[in-house]
Design a protein around this motif. Structure first.
Motif, PDB file in Angstrom:
ATOM      1  N   TRP A  25       0.927  -0.990   0.130  1.00 53.10           N
ATOM      2  CA  TRP A  25       0.083  -0.310   0.009  1.00 53.10           C
ATOM      3  C   TRP A  25       0.854   1.099  -0.363  1.00 53.10           C
ATOM      4  O   TRP A  25       0.669   2.407  -1.092  1.00 53.10           O
ATOM      5  N   ARG A  26       1.603   1.024   1.381  1.00 52.41           N
ATOM      6  CA  ARG A  26       2.315   2.574   1.136  1.00 52.41           C
ATOM      7  C   ARG A  26       3.889   2.643  -0.820  1.00 52.41           C
ATOM      8  O   ARG A  26       3.416   3.288  -0.928  1.00 52.41           O
ATOM      9  N   THR A  27       4.182   1.112  -1.130  1.00 48.31           N
ATOM     10  CA  THR A  27       4.798   1.731  -2.634  1.00 48.31           C
ATOM     11  C   THR A  27       4.100   2.191  -3.426  1.00 48.31           C
ATOM     12  O   THR A  27       3.677   3.182  -4.353  1.00 48.31           O
ATOM     13  N   ASN A  28       2.509   1.728  -3.475  1.00 49.67           N
ATOM     14  CA  ASN A  28       1.574   2.133  -4.625  1.00 49.67           C
ATOM     15  C   ASN A  28       1.263   3.524  -4.465  1.00 49.67           C
ATOM     16  O   ASN A  28       0.862   4.231  -5.317  1.00 49.67           O
ATOM     17  N   ARG A  29       1.216   4.401  -3.049  1.00 49.95           N
ATOM     18  CA  ARG A  29       0.993   5.192  -2.778  1.00 49.95           C
ATOM     19  C   ARG A  29       2.154   6.742  -3.261  1.00 49.95           C
ATOM     20  O   ARG A  29       1.906   7.646  -3.625  1.00 49.95           O
ATOM     21  N   ALA A  30       2.871   5.975  -2.887  1.00 53.96           N
ATOM     22  CA  ALA A  30       4.574   6.899  -3.249  1.00 53.96           C
ATOM     23  C   ALA A  30       5.842   7.024  -4.821  1.00 53.96           C
ATOM     24  O   ALA A  30       5.660   8.110  -4.703  1.00 53.96           O
ATOM     25  N   TYR A  31       4.871   5.324  -5.265  1.00 56.82           N
ATOM     26  CA  TYR A  31       5.573   5.974  -6.692  1.00 56.82           C
ATOM     27  C   TYR A  31       3.872   5.406  -7.623  1.00 56.82           C
ATOM     28  O   TYR A  31       2.809   4.834  -7.897  1.00 56.82           O
ATOM     29  N   ASP A  32       4.296   6.338  -8.144  1.00 61.32           N
ATOM     30  CA  ASP A  32       3.623   5.666 -10.062  1.00 61.32           C
ATOM     31  C   ASP A  32       3.467   4.463 -10.296  1.00 61.32           C
ATOM     32  O   ASP A  32       4.811   3.766 -10.249  1.00 61.32           O
ATOM     33  N   GLU A  33       2.319   4.058 -11.229  1.00 57.00           N
ATOM     34  CA  GLU A  33       2.554   1.826 -11.520  1.00 57.00           C
ATOM     35  C   GLU A  33       3.464   2.384 -12.666  1.00 57.00           C
ATOM     36  O   GLU A  33       4.430   1.402 -13.278  1.00 57.00           O
TER      37      GLU A  33
END
Length: 56
Positions: A25-33
């Motif tokens: 969840w944190r990685t998905n919020r920090a970086y664009d897919e």
């Protein structure tokens, strides 16, 4: 004793699963897919820090 170890192992597995879910969840919020899918090996570097010495 074996039952306690069994419950302990399940508890550790649950904590690890929750940790991986939180990190996802944190990685998905920090970086664009598109950034995560298109990066090359070692390309994801903090922009403020960088690795200019290693790449020169």
């Amino acid at each position: 004793m074996v039952a306690v170890m069994n419950w302990g192992a399940w508890a550790v597995a649950a904590v690890l699963a929750l940790w991986m879910g939180f990190d996802l969840w944190r990685t998905n919020r920090a970086y664009d897919e598109s950034f995560l899918l298109s990066s090359e090996e070692g390309e994801i570097v903090d922009a403020d820090v960088g690795e200019t010495a290693a790449r020169s």
